[in-house]
Design a protein around this motif. Structure first.
Motif, PDB file in Angstrom:
ATOM      1  N   SER A  23     -21.908 -63.776  17.895  1.00 49.26           N
ATOM      2  CA  SER A  23     -22.044 -62.827  19.007  1.00 49.26           C
ATOM      3  C   SER A  23     -21.557 -61.459  18.585  1.00 49.26           C
ATOM      4  CB  SER A  23     -21.231 -63.318  20.202  1.00 49.26           C
ATOM      5  OG  SER A  23     -19.858 -63.102  19.936  1.00 49.26           O
ATOM      6  N   SER A  24     -21.627 -60.536  19.535  1.00 46.78           N
ATOM      7  CA  SER A  24     -21.006 -59.234  19.323  1.00 46.78           C
ATOM      8  C   SER A  24     -19.491 -59.441  19.301  1.00 46.78           C
ATOM      9  CB  SER A  24     -21.412 -58.282  20.443  1.00 46.78           C
ATOM     10  OG  SER A  24     -20.971 -58.814  21.678  1.00 46.78           O
ATOM     11  N   VAL A  25     -18.782 -58.463  18.804  1.00 44.11           N
ATOM     12  CA  VAL A  25     -17.323 -58.545  18.681  1.00 44.11           C
ATOM     13  C   VAL A  25     -16.681 -58.860  20.029  1.00 44.11           C
ATOM     14  CG1 VAL A  25     -15.244 -57.209  18.114  1.00 44.11           C
ATOM     15  CG2 VAL A  25     -17.307 -56.979  16.717  1.00 44.11           C
ATOM     16  N   GLU A  26     -17.241 -58.262  21.089  1.00 43.15           N
ATOM     17  CA  GLU A  26     -16.711 -58.419  22.440  1.00 43.15           C
ATOM     18  C   GLU A  26     -16.625 -59.893  22.877  1.00 43.15           C
ATOM     19  OE1 GLU A  26     -19.229 -56.320  25.102  1.00 43.15           O
ATOM     20  OE2 GLU A  26     -17.941 -56.654  26.845  1.00 43.15           O
ATOM     21  N   PHE A  27     -17.595 -60.703  22.442  1.00 39.01           N
ATOM     22  CA  PHE A  27     -17.653 -62.100  22.883  1.00 39.01           C
ATOM     23  C   PHE A  27     -17.322 -63.099  21.768  1.00 39.01           C
ATOM     24  CE2 PHE A  27     -20.530 -59.740  25.703  1.00 39.01           C
ATOM     25  CZ  PHE A  27     -19.946 -60.052  26.930  1.00 39.01           C
ATOM     26  N   LYS A  28     -16.845 -62.593  20.651  1.00 36.99           N
ATOM     27  CA  LYS A  28     -16.602 -63.454  19.495  1.00 36.99           C
ATOM     28  C   LYS A  28     -15.636 -64.603  19.812  1.00 36.99           C
ATOM     29  CE  LYS A  28     -15.632 -63.333  14.586  1.00 36.99           C
ATOM     30  NZ  LYS A  28     -15.083 -62.626  13.453  1.00 36.99           N
ATOM     31  N   HIS A  29     -14.614 -64.319  20.614  1.00 39.25           N
ATOM     32  CA  HIS A  29     -13.610 -65.341  20.943  1.00 39.25           C
ATOM     33  C   HIS A  29     -14.210 -66.491  21.766  1.00 39.25           C
ATOM     34  CE1 HIS A  29     -13.744 -62.786  24.473  1.00 39.25           C
ATOM     35  NE2 HIS A  29     -13.109 -63.733  25.160  1.00 39.25           N
ATOM     36  N   LEU A  30     -15.396 -66.307  22.326  1.00 39.12           N
ATOM     37  CA  LEU A  30     -16.023 -67.351  23.146  1.00 39.12           C
ATOM     38  C   LEU A  30     -16.951 -68.260  22.334  1.00 39.12           C
ATOM     39  CD1 LEU A  30     -17.028 -65.168  26.220  1.00 39.12           C
ATOM     40  CD2 LEU A  30     -15.089 -66.738  26.074  1.00 39.12           C
ATOM     41  N   THR A  31     -17.321 -67.857  21.152  1.00 40.75           N
ATOM     42  CA  THR A  31     -18.320 -68.611  20.386  1.00 40.75           C
ATOM     43  C   THR A  31     -17.775 -69.944  19.922  1.00 40.75           C
ATOM     44  OG1 THR A  31     -17.690 -67.495  18.352  1.00 40.75           O
ATOM     45  CG2 THR A  31     -19.571 -66.578  19.571  1.00 40.75           C
ATOM     46  N   PRO A  32     -18.613 -70.983  19.807  1.00 39.10           N
ATOM     47  CA  PRO A  32     -19.987 -70.950  20.290  1.00 39.10           C
ATOM     48  C   PRO A  32     -20.033 -71.094  21.806  1.00 39.10           C
ATOM     49  CG  PRO A  32     -19.478 -73.136  19.464  1.00 39.10           C
ATOM     50  CD  PRO A  32     -18.258 -72.285  19.251  1.00 39.10           C
TER      51      PRO A  32
ATOM     52  N   ARG B 164     -33.749 -67.832  40.251  1.00 40.23           N
ATOM     53  CA  ARG B 164     -33.399 -68.141  38.863  1.00 40.23           C
ATOM     54  C   ARG B 164     -32.287 -67.183  38.456  1.00 40.23           C
ATOM     55  NH1 ARG B 164     -38.490 -69.202  35.192  1.00 40.23           N
ATOM     56  NH2 ARG B 164     -38.243 -71.282  36.050  1.00 40.23           N
ATOM     57  N   VAL B 165     -31.224 -67.725  37.885  1.00 37.65           N
ATOM     58  CA  VAL B 165     -30.067 -66.894  37.541  1.00 37.65           C
ATOM     59  C   VAL B 165     -29.642 -67.158  36.099  1.00 37.65           C
ATOM     60  CG1 VAL B 165     -28.496 -68.553  38.611  1.00 37.65           C
ATOM     61  CG2 VAL B 165     -27.709 -66.235  38.227  1.00 37.65           C
ATOM     62  N   THR B 166     -29.278 -66.088  35.415  1.00 37.75           N
ATOM     63  CA  THR B 166     -28.817 -66.184  34.031  1.00 37.75           C
ATOM     64  C   THR B 166     -27.300 -66.247  34.020  1.00 37.75           C
ATOM     65  OG1 THR B 166     -30.711 -64.903  33.281  1.00 37.75           O
ATOM     66  CG2 THR B 166     -28.845 -65.062  31.770  1.00 37.75           C
ATOM     67  N   GLY B 167     -26.759 -67.191  33.275  1.00 37.06           N
ATOM     68  CA  GLY B 167     -25.317 -67.344  33.216  1.00 37.06           C
ATOM     69  C   GLY B 167     -24.857 -67.777  31.844  1.00 37.06           C
ATOM     70  N   ARG B 168     -23.585 -68.125  31.779  1.00 38.38           N
ATOM     71  CA  ARG B 168     -22.966 -68.508  30.513  1.00 38.38           C
ATOM     72  C   ARG B 168     -22.216 -69.814  30.714  1.00 38.38           C
ATOM     73  NH1 ARG B 168     -19.281 -63.995  29.308  1.00 38.38           N
ATOM     74  NH2 ARG B 168     -17.558 -65.299  29.944  1.00 38.38           N
ATOM     75  N   MET B 169     -22.187 -70.636  29.673  1.00 36.62           N
ATOM     76  CA  MET B 169     -21.441 -71.899  29.719  1.00 36.62           C
ATOM     77  C   MET B 169     -20.700 -72.100  28.410  1.00 36.62           C
ATOM     78  SD  MET B 169     -24.040 -74.651  31.456  1.00 36.62           S
ATOM     79  CE  MET B 169     -22.843 -75.989  31.364  1.00 36.62           C
ATOM     80  N   ALA B 170     -19.550 -72.764  28.498  1.00 33.49           N
ATOM     81  CA  ALA B 170     -18.800 -73.102  27.296  1.00 33.49           C
ATOM     82  C   ALA B 170     -19.204 -74.477  26.781  1.00 33.49           C
ATOM     83  CB  ALA B 170     -17.307 -73.076  27.587  1.00 33.49           C
ATOM     84  N   GLU B 171     -19.617 -75.342  27.720  1.00 34.32           N
ATOM     85  CA  GLU B 171     -19.960 -76.721  27.358  1.00 34.32           C
ATOM     86  C   GLU B 171     -21.361 -76.805  26.767  1.00 34.32           C
ATOM     87  OE1 GLU B 171     -18.835 -79.385  30.972  1.00 34.32           O
ATOM     88  OE2 GLU B 171     -19.409 -77.386  31.687  1.00 34.32           O
ATOM     89  N   GLU B 172     -21.572 -77.822  25.930  1.00 35.95           N
ATOM     90  CA  GLU B 172     -22.902 -78.087  25.415  1.00 35.95           C
ATOM     91  C   GLU B 172     -23.792 -78.496  26.582  1.00 35.95           C
ATOM     92  OE1 GLU B 172     -22.853 -80.406  21.860  1.00 35.95           O
ATOM     93  OE2 GLU B 172     -24.972 -80.939  22.099  1.00 35.95           O
TER      94      GLU B 172
ATOM     95  N   ALA C 218     -20.488 -61.624  35.097  1.00 33.62           N
ATOM     96  CA  ALA C 218     -21.251 -62.721  34.489  1.00 33.62           C
ATOM     97  C   ALA C 218     -21.061 -63.998  35.321  1.00 33.62           C
ATOM     98  CB  ALA C 218     -20.796 -62.951  33.055  1.00 33.62           C
ATOM     99  N   TYR C 219     -22.132 -64.749  35.448  1.00 34.29           N
ATOM    100  CA  TYR C 219     -22.089 -66.032  36.162  1.00 34.29           C
ATOM    101  C   TYR C 219     -21.692 -67.109  35.159  1.00 34.29           C
ATOM    102  CZ  TYR C 219     -24.717 -63.508  39.712  1.00 34.29           C
ATOM    103  OH  TYR C 219     -25.102 -62.589  40.642  1.00 34.29           O
ATOM    104  N   ILE C 220     -20.568 -67.771  35.417  1.00 29.08           N
ATOM    105  CA  ILE C 220     -20.063 -68.812  34.522  1.00 29.08           C
ATOM    106  C   ILE C 220     -20.342 -70.170  35.161  1.00 29.08           C
ATOM    107  CG2 ILE C 220     -18.090 -69.675  33.222  1.00 29.08           C
ATOM    108  CD1 ILE C 220     -18.878 -66.712  32.611  1.00 29.08           C
ATOM    109  N   PHE C 221     -21.163 -70.971  34.493  1.00 27.26           N
ATOM    110  CA  PHE C 221     -21.518 -72.284  35.016  1.00 27.26           C
ATOM    111  C   PHE C 221     -20.770 -73.382  34.281  1.00 27.26           C
ATOM    112  CE2 PHE C 221     -25.080 -69.764  36.494  1.00 27.26           C
ATOM    113  CZ  PHE C 221     -25.369 -70.328  37.714  1.00 27.26           C
ATOM    114  N   LYS C 222     -20.669 -74.539  34.950  1.00 23.96           N
ATOM    115  CA  LYS C 222     -20.132 -75.747  34.320  1.00 23.96           C
ATOM    116  C   LYS C 222     -21.011 -76.906  34.756  1.00 23.96           C
ATOM    117  CE  LYS C 222     -16.995 -76.971  38.058  1.00 23.96           C
ATOM    118  NZ  LYS C 222     -15.658 -77.310  38.494  1.00 23.96           N
ATOM    119  N   LYS C 223     -20.951 -77.985  33.980  1.00 25.47           N
ATOM    120  CA  LYS C 223     -21.724 -79.174  34.329  1.00 25.47           C
ATOM    121  C   LYS C 223     -21.153 -79.805  35.588  1.00 25.47           C
ATOM    122  CE  LYS C 223     -23.315 -80.627  29.795  1.00 25.47           C
ATOM    123  NZ  LYS C 223     -23.255 -81.704  28.788  1.00 25.47           N
ATOM    124  N   CYS C 224     -22.014 -80.435  36.374  1.00 21.70           N
ATOM    125  CA  CYS C 224     -21.576 -81.150  37.562  1.00 21.70           C
ATOM    126  C   CYS C 224     -21.185 -82.569  37.183  1.00 21.70           C
ATOM    127  CB  CYS C 224     -22.692 -81.231  38.588  1.00 21.70           C
ATOM    128  SG  CYS C 224     -22.942 -79.694  39.465  1.00 21.70           S
TER     129      CYS C 224
END
Ligand SMILES: [Zn+2]
Length: 103
Positions: free
Chosen positions: A50-59, A72-80, A96-102
């Protein structure tokens, strides 16, 4: 967690996030409605570099989520994640919209 949908007062087109001008009819008046922040993954991409700004979140994953109400909404998730997984809005972080699995 619920999320806000912006509904065009002229034609009813819905937008997430808010827009200044309706992409459907170019009207400028919107009302806000709440939706359950739960939907299914339409598609996703895994971000390894990612860009430097989001490097700590990768992957991490950028997901496009279909709500049952048609938005339809674009978001981010930490989980596979996989296509058609059921996910829910867990948080908002700097717009940013942060989603998680249900479940
Ligand atoms: Zn419109």
């Amino acid at each position: 967690m619920k999320l806000s949908v912006h509904v065009c007062e002229e034609c009813g087109h819905t937008s997430i996030p808010a827009r200044l001008i309706c992409p459907s009819c170019r009207a400028v008046d919107f009302r806000e409605e709440e939706r359950e922040g739960k939907g299914t993954v339409y598609t996703f991409t895994k971000i390894n570099i990612s860009s430097v700004e989001f490097k700590h979140l990768t992957p991490y994953y950028v997901v496009i989520v279909d709500l049952p109400t048609g938005e339809r909404v674009t978001g981010r998730m930490a989980e596979e994640v996989q296509i058609n997984d059921v996910v829910e809005l867990a948080a908002m972080e700097q717009g940013a919209y942060i989603f998680k699995k249900c479940g």
